[in-house]
Write a protein that holds these residues in place. Structure first.
Motif, mmCIF file in Angstrom:
data_model
loop_
_atom_site.group_PDB
_atom_site.id
_atom_site.type_symbol
_atom_site.label_atom_id
_atom_site.label_comp_id
_atom_site.label_asym_id
_atom_site.label_seq_id
_atom_site.Cartn_x
_atom_site.Cartn_y
_atom_site.Cartn_z
ATOM 1 N N ALA A 157 0.288 16.016 -10.958
ATOM 2 C CA ALA A 157 -0.137 16.201 -9.564
ATOM 3 C C ALA A 157 -1.279 15.252 -9.208
ATOM 4 O O ALA A 157 -1.324 14.699 -8.098
ATOM 5 C CB ALA A 157 -0.558 17.646 -9.337
ATOM 6 N N LEU A 158 -2.196 15.044 -10.145
ATOM 7 C CA LEU A 158 -3.310 14.130 -9.909
ATOM 8 C C LEU A 158 -2.810 12.691 -9.766
ATOM 9 O O LEU A 158 -3.265 11.941 -8.890
ATOM 10 C CB LEU A 158 -4.323 14.233 -11.044
ATOM 11 N N MET A 159 -1.858 12.289 -10.614
ATOM 12 C CA MET A 159 -1.319 10.933 -10.515
ATOM 13 C C MET A 159 -0.643 10.706 -9.159
ATOM 14 O O MET A 159 -0.742 9.630 -8.572
ATOM 15 C CB MET A 159 -0.313 10.680 -11.639
ATOM 16 N N GLU A 160 0.010 11.729 -8.643
ATOM 17 C CA GLU A 160 0.693 11.593 -7.361
ATOM 18 C C GLU A 160 -0.299 11.440 -6.208
ATOM 19 O O GLU A 160 0.020 10.837 -5.187
ATOM 20 C CB GLU A 160 1.628 12.776 -7.114
ATOM 21 N N GLU A 161 -1.513 11.965 -6.386
ATOM 22 C CA GLU A 161 -2.548 11.779 -5.381
ATOM 23 C C GLU A 161 -3.076 10.346 -5.364
ATOM 24 O O GLU A 161 -3.480 9.822 -4.318
ATOM 25 C CB GLU A 161 -3.724 12.730 -5.630
ATOM 26 N N LEU A 162 -3.075 9.697 -6.523
ATOM 27 C CA LEU A 162 -3.697 8.378 -6.667
ATOM 28 C C LEU A 162 -2.769 7.222 -6.318
ATOM 29 O O LEU A 162 -3.220 6.181 -5.832
ATOM 30 C CB LEU A 162 -4.202 8.192 -8.098
ATOM 31 N N LEU A 218 -4.655 -1.853 -3.701
ATOM 32 C CA LEU A 218 -3.249 -1.729 -3.322
ATOM 33 C C LEU A 218 -2.700 -0.333 -3.591
ATOM 34 O O LEU A 218 -1.606 -0.006 -3.134
ATOM 35 C CB LEU A 218 -2.413 -2.771 -4.080
ATOM 36 N N ALA A 219 -3.433 0.495 -4.323
ATOM 37 C CA ALA A 219 -3.032 1.878 -4.593
ATOM 38 C C ALA A 219 -3.795 2.809 -3.661
ATOM 39 O O ALA A 219 -4.991 2.602 -3.415
ATOM 40 C CB ALA A 219 -3.304 2.241 -6.041
ATOM 41 N N PRO A 220 -3.139 3.850 -3.131
ATOM 42 C CA PRO A 220 -3.794 4.730 -2.147
ATOM 43 C C PRO A 220 -5.113 5.327 -2.622
ATOM 44 O O PRO A 220 -6.045 5.470 -1.820
ATOM 45 C CB PRO A 220 -2.747 5.825 -1.913
ATOM 46 N N GLY A 221 -5.209 5.670 -3.897
ATOM 47 C CA GLY A 221 -6.427 6.305 -4.394
ATOM 48 C C GLY A 221 -7.632 5.390 -4.424
ATOM 49 O O GLY A 221 -8.764 5.856 -4.606
ATOM 50 N N TYR A 222 -7.425 4.072 -4.243
ATOM 51 C CA TYR A 222 -8.518 3.108 -4.350
ATOM 52 C C TYR A 222 -8.552 2.142 -3.167
ATOM 53 O O TYR A 222 -9.221 1.110 -3.224
ATOM 54 C CB TYR A 222 -8.380 2.326 -5.672
ATOM 55 N N TRP A 270 -2.211 6.367 -16.710
ATOM 56 C CA TRP A 270 -2.818 5.973 -15.432
ATOM 57 C C TRP A 270 -2.797 4.462 -15.281
ATOM 58 O O TRP A 270 -2.452 3.935 -14.206
ATOM 59 C CB TRP A 270 -4.253 6.499 -15.371
ATOM 60 N N ALA A 271 -3.175 3.730 -16.342
ATOM 61 C CA ALA A 271 -3.197 2.270 -16.269
ATOM 62 C C ALA A 271 -1.801 1.710 -16.030
ATOM 63 O O ALA A 271 -1.618 0.773 -15.242
ATOM 64 C CB ALA A 271 -3.790 1.693 -17.556
ATOM 65 N N ASN A 299 2.174 0.309 -9.448
ATOM 66 C CA ASN A 299 1.862 0.332 -8.025
ATOM 67 C C ASN A 299 1.575 -1.086 -7.516
ATOM 68 O O ASN A 299 2.034 -1.493 -6.437
ATOM 69 C CB ASN A 299 0.670 1.250 -7.770
ATOM 70 N N ILE A 300 0.822 -1.845 -8.302
ATOM 71 C CA ILE A 300 0.510 -3.232 -7.928
ATOM 72 C C ILE A 300 1.789 -4.068 -7.880
ATOM 73 O O ILE A 300 2.012 -4.847 -6.934
ATOM 74 C CB ILE A 300 -0.512 -3.828 -8.921
#
Length: 543
Positions: free
Chosen positions: A187-192, A307-311, A380-381, A387-388
């Motif tokens: 769930a956390l990964m989907e937020e990021l 380029l990722a929503p969380g950042y 995560w990495a 994502n990039i």
């Protein structure tokens, strides 16, 4: 519940290293060894009365039995609520995630990370704080002090805990909750990350080979990559956690992940290769024909994180361990953000993350992470890379070469000399330390030494001082060699030698690192007397 008090005596050698206590499995199986260390943790953190604790591990041999012992001892010490990963499994970053999400008092992680498992392998235990991060030095020092004075420990009589069933059981007000180990982390990964964009990447025919090395990340990678994101079945290889990691050494490097390196060097290589280590906190990323060094990886991730929503709002700052290449420094300078240089060990990033000084951090030892948890995070990495790739629609080699063209290339390698007799390794370091003041101006091989020192770190948040964190030798022309003894082994000492030189933008970025660093490798060996002190003519592992 009935509680027994057991008399004991201090056991020598229970000093935590950079990531808790790691020993041979047989040592942890000795009568009272695990119990003594658990009791020392309980005392060192000031007790657990009324506490909520998260418990998990990487599934290695002895994991489940050790958890059951821990449960009984925490019950006896007055803990009230234990949250345990199903089958005793929680990757290290997932444990950090659960600690933070459930606002737990802390957590116990049974792992020896990238060390081999099995009955004849290694075992380990570390304690994480309420922020989800590894215990800092003041806490590990208190734990070690407790190991030296222990005279008894307490253990409760409890019914057998069924770790295979996701359920909550209460024993006289003492609650044991077994959870699905993947749910909160996924769930956390989907937020990021933009899962829809990554799914579209896989829909377009993008091929990934992910080696979970029969370690903790297998269930996470299958659930997220194949389950949620739609990667082809079989994308995750060696995905079932096994007590001995299937005979594999769960360290994602060119030696122990050779099959993946060979696959990615082949003409029909997939678009991306990736792997994680025993407890899931390290990562390996490879493009077709181009392995990405961990130092380069964290620099590329930082340069493209928006380029990722969380950042997408940018990074507050970044940090790297001192031996990690200075590629990240150049990204920080261009982005106009702060760069912090810390000792090796993820615990040193914790204060910076908690204070909001940094968003992202990394180490050369295949570790990268951000403020989403307080541990490095292998999957995560990989997801951030995906994502990039989904946004830029370029290959990994294209992205990396464009990065070098923009920022320059830090040629970098690490040479490990493993299982050296401890006394010989310490003599090498002590003799080199004694010569630091006289080294500037001396010749070493074809190079001249410009500067030399022993790294110390003043924490900008709490003011603490960490000394003796590695020896740095700087050569004229900008080359660098760093020497330190690792704190993650269980047999003898491991000498790590980190070697680096910078090639500016517009320079030759196509050399093989060992070739590009040949003069620095020779100079480092000469100035430290590696062959003289260790008897080794070559390193055991080159990364």
């Amino acid at each position: 519940m009935n509680i027994e008090t057991v008399s004991t005596k201090p056991i020598a050698g229970q000093k935590p290293g950079t990531s808790g206590l790691r020993k041979k499995t047989a040592t942890f199986l000795e009568p009272g060894y695990l119990e003594n260390y658990i009791a020392a943790i309980i005392e060192g953190i000031g007790g657990v009365e009324g506490a909520t604790m998260v418990i998990g591990g990487d599934g290695r041999f002895g994991n489940r039995q050790a958890i059951k012992t821990l449960v009984r001892m925490l019950a006896a010490a007055g803990a009230k609520h234990l949250i345990i990963g199903q089958n005793g499994l929680l990757s290290t970053p997932a444990a950090s995630c659960v600690i933070r999400k459930r606002q737990a008092t802390g957590g116990f992680i049974f792992s020896a990370s990238h060390n081999p498992g099995g009955e004849h392998g290694d075992f380990g235990l570390k304690y994480n704080l309420a922020n989800g991060g590894p215990a800092p030095e003041n806490v590990t020092s208190a734990i070690y002090k407790a190991t030296q004075t222990l005279s008894s420990y307490r253990i409760a009589e409890l019914d057998e805990i069924d770790l295979s069933d996701v359920a909550t059981v209460e024993h006289d007000g003492f609650v044991v909750e077994v959870i699905d180990p993947v749910t909160d982390y996924a769930a956390l990964m989907e937020e990021l990350f933009d899962f829809d964009a990554i799914s579209g990447l896989f829909d377009s025919g993008f091929r990934l080979a992910y080696d979970a090395m029969h370690a903790a990340t297998g269930p996470y990678a299958k659930a997220i990559l194949e389950g949620r994101l739609g990667a082809a079945v079989g994308t995750v290889r060696n995905g079932e956690p096994l007590p001995d990691f299937g005979g594999l050494h769960p360290d994602p490097n060119p030696v122990h992940a050779k099959a993946l390196f060979d696959l990615m060097a082949a003409p029909e290589a997939p678009d991306m290769g990736a792997a994680s280590d025993g407890d899931g906190d390290r990562n390996l990323v490879l493009g077709p024909g181009l392995p990405v060094s961990p130092s380069d990886s964290i620099a590329v991730l930082a340069a493209n994180a928006h380029l990722a929503p969380g950042y997408e709002r940018g990074l507050a700052g970044v940090a790297r361990s001192m031996p990690t290449s200075r590629a990240l420094d150049r990204v920080a300078e261009e982005l106009g953000i702060s760069l912090y240089e810390t000792p090796t060990g993820w615990k040193f990033f914790g204060n910076l993350l908690d204070a909001g000084k940094i968003t992202m951090c990394g180490e050369e030892s295949a570790g990268a992470g951000s403020d989403h948890v307080r541990e490095k995070d292998g999957l995560w990495a990989v997801l951030l890379w995906l994502n990039i790739l989904a946004v830029r629609r370029q290959s990994i080699p294209e992205i990396v070469r464009e990065h070098w063209a923009r920022f320059g290339r830090n040629y970098y390698t690490r040479h490990d000399y493993e299982a050296i007799e401890t006394e010989r390794a310490e003599t090498l370091m002590s003799e080199l330390t004694a010569r630091l003041a006289s080294l500037p101006g001396e010749k070493a091989g074809a190079l001249t030494i410009e500067g030399a020192d022993e790294f110390a770190y003043h924490d900008p948040i709490d003011g603490s001082l960490a000394e003796h964190q590695g020896i740095r030798i700087l050569f004229e022309g900008g080359g660098r060699a760093v020497f330190r003894l690792s704190g993650t082994g269980t047999e003898g000492a491991t000498l790590r030698v980190y070697l680096e030189r910078f090639e500016p933008a517009g320079g030759d970025h196509a050399l093989e690192p060992q070739q590009a660093l040949a003069e620095i490798i020779a100079a480092a060996g000469e100035v430290a007397g590696i062959e003289k002190h260790t008897g080794r003519t070559a390193p055991d592992v080159i990364t």
